[in-house]
Design a protein around this motif. Structure first.
Motif, short mmCIF file in Angstrom:
data_model
loop_
_atom_site.label_atom_id
_atom_site.label_comp_id
_atom_site.label_asym_id
_atom_site.label_seq_id
_atom_site.Cartn_x
_atom_site.Cartn_y
_atom_site.Cartn_z
N TYR A 43 0.85 -1.19 0.00
CA TYR A 43 0.00 0.00 0.00
C TYR A 43 0.89 1.24 0.00
O TYR A 43 1.88 1.30 0.73
N LEU A 44 0.52 2.20 -0.84
CA LEU A 44 1.32 3.42 -0.98
C LEU A 44 0.51 4.65 -0.61
O LEU A 44 -0.69 4.73 -0.88
N LYS A 45 1.20 5.61 -0.02
CA LYS A 45 0.65 6.94 0.20
C LYS A 45 1.37 7.84 -0.80
O LYS A 45 2.59 7.96 -0.79
N LEU A 46 0.60 8.45 -1.69
CA LEU A 46 1.15 9.30 -2.75
C LEU A 46 0.81 10.75 -2.46
O LEU A 46 -0.34 11.08 -2.17
N GLU A 47 1.81 11.63 -2.52
CA GLU A 47 1.58 13.07 -2.37
C GLU A 47 1.68 13.68 -3.77
O GLU A 47 2.69 13.48 -4.47
N THR A 48 0.63 14.42 -4.19
CA THR A 48 0.62 15.01 -5.52
C THR A 48 0.45 16.52 -5.44
O THR A 48 -0.19 17.03 -4.52
N LEU A 49 1.02 17.21 -6.40
CA LEU A 49 0.87 18.66 -6.54
C LEU A 49 0.39 18.96 -7.95
O LEU A 49 0.74 18.25 -8.91
N ALA A 50 -0.40 20.03 -8.08
CA ALA A 50 -0.88 20.46 -9.39
C ALA A 50 0.31 20.71 -10.30
O ALA A 50 1.34 21.23 -9.86
N LEU A 51 0.20 20.34 -11.53
CA LEU A 51 1.21 20.50 -12.58
C LEU A 51 2.43 19.61 -12.40
O LEU A 51 3.09 19.29 -13.37
N ARG A 52 2.74 19.20 -11.19
CA ARG A 52 3.95 18.40 -10.95
C ARG A 52 3.66 16.92 -10.80
O ARG A 52 4.55 16.09 -10.92
N GLY A 53 2.42 16.56 -10.48
CA GLY A 53 2.08 15.16 -10.30
C GLY A 53 2.57 14.64 -8.96
O GLY A 53 2.62 15.36 -7.97
N VAL A 54 2.98 13.37 -8.93
CA VAL A 54 3.44 12.74 -7.69
C VAL A 54 4.81 13.31 -7.33
O VAL A 54 5.75 13.23 -8.11
N VAL A 55 4.89 13.90 -6.14
CA VAL A 55 6.16 14.47 -5.68
C VAL A 55 6.82 13.60 -4.63
O VAL A 55 8.01 13.73 -4.37
N SER A 56 6.04 12.69 -4.02
CA SER A 56 6.63 11.73 -3.08
C SER A 56 5.67 10.56 -2.90
O SER A 56 4.47 10.68 -3.13
N TRP A 57 6.25 9.44 -2.52
CA TRP A 57 5.45 8.27 -2.20
C TRP A 57 6.16 7.51 -1.10
O TRP A 57 7.37 7.61 -0.95
N GLU A 58 5.37 6.80 -0.31
CA GLU A 58 5.94 5.95 0.73
C GLU A 58 5.02 4.77 0.95
O GLU A 58 3.81 4.86 0.77
N GLU A 59 5.61 3.65 1.36
CA GLU A 59 4.82 2.47 1.67
C GLU A 59 4.20 2.68 3.05
O GLU A 59 4.86 3.16 3.97
#
Length: 118
Positions: A85-101
């Motif tokens: 399972y992943l937690k994805l952090e997204t920003l407008a125009l940039r998409g996914v900027v970080s992910w962590e299990e």
């Protein structure tokens, strides 16, 4: 009197422009949205095909804390653990900027309901 109106108008425009720039900056660099996904190797491809230096590209269905669903694409330098399972952090125009299990217990209930039924 015309000079005073002109100064007030210019100041108003500058304040509104500043507010707009601050909002835009926050949308692109600060206010991240959080999404949750489960790694599924069938949604993986070689990232080199996308013209970048990463090895793996994922296009995973993801859910947010409200249960809204969206397909989110991101790259990784390695294959991720199947079923993780992943937690994805997204920003407008940039998409996914970080992910962590993350663990299942860390996923909000509405997002978990979507992931469990997909």
């Amino acid at each position: 009197m015309k000079r005073l109106i002109g100064v007030v108008l210019v100041m108003t425009v500058l304040v509104l422009a500043g507010i707009g720039l601050k909002w835009g900056y926050d949308q692109v660099f600060v206010n991240a949205d959080t999404w949750y996904a489960q790694v599924d190797g069938s949604h993986m491809s070689a990232a080199g095909e996308n013209g970048n230096d990463f090895d793996v590209h994922y296009e995973l269905p993801a859910a947010d804390a409200d249960g809204d669903v969206q397909t989110i694409g991101f790259d990784s330098s390695r294959e991720l653990r199947e079923g993780a399972y992943l937690k994805l952090e997204t920003l407008a125009l940039r998409g996914v900027v970080s992910w962590e299990e993350v663990q299942q217990k860390d996923i909000p209930a509405a997002a978990w309901d979507v992931l469990a039924n997909s």
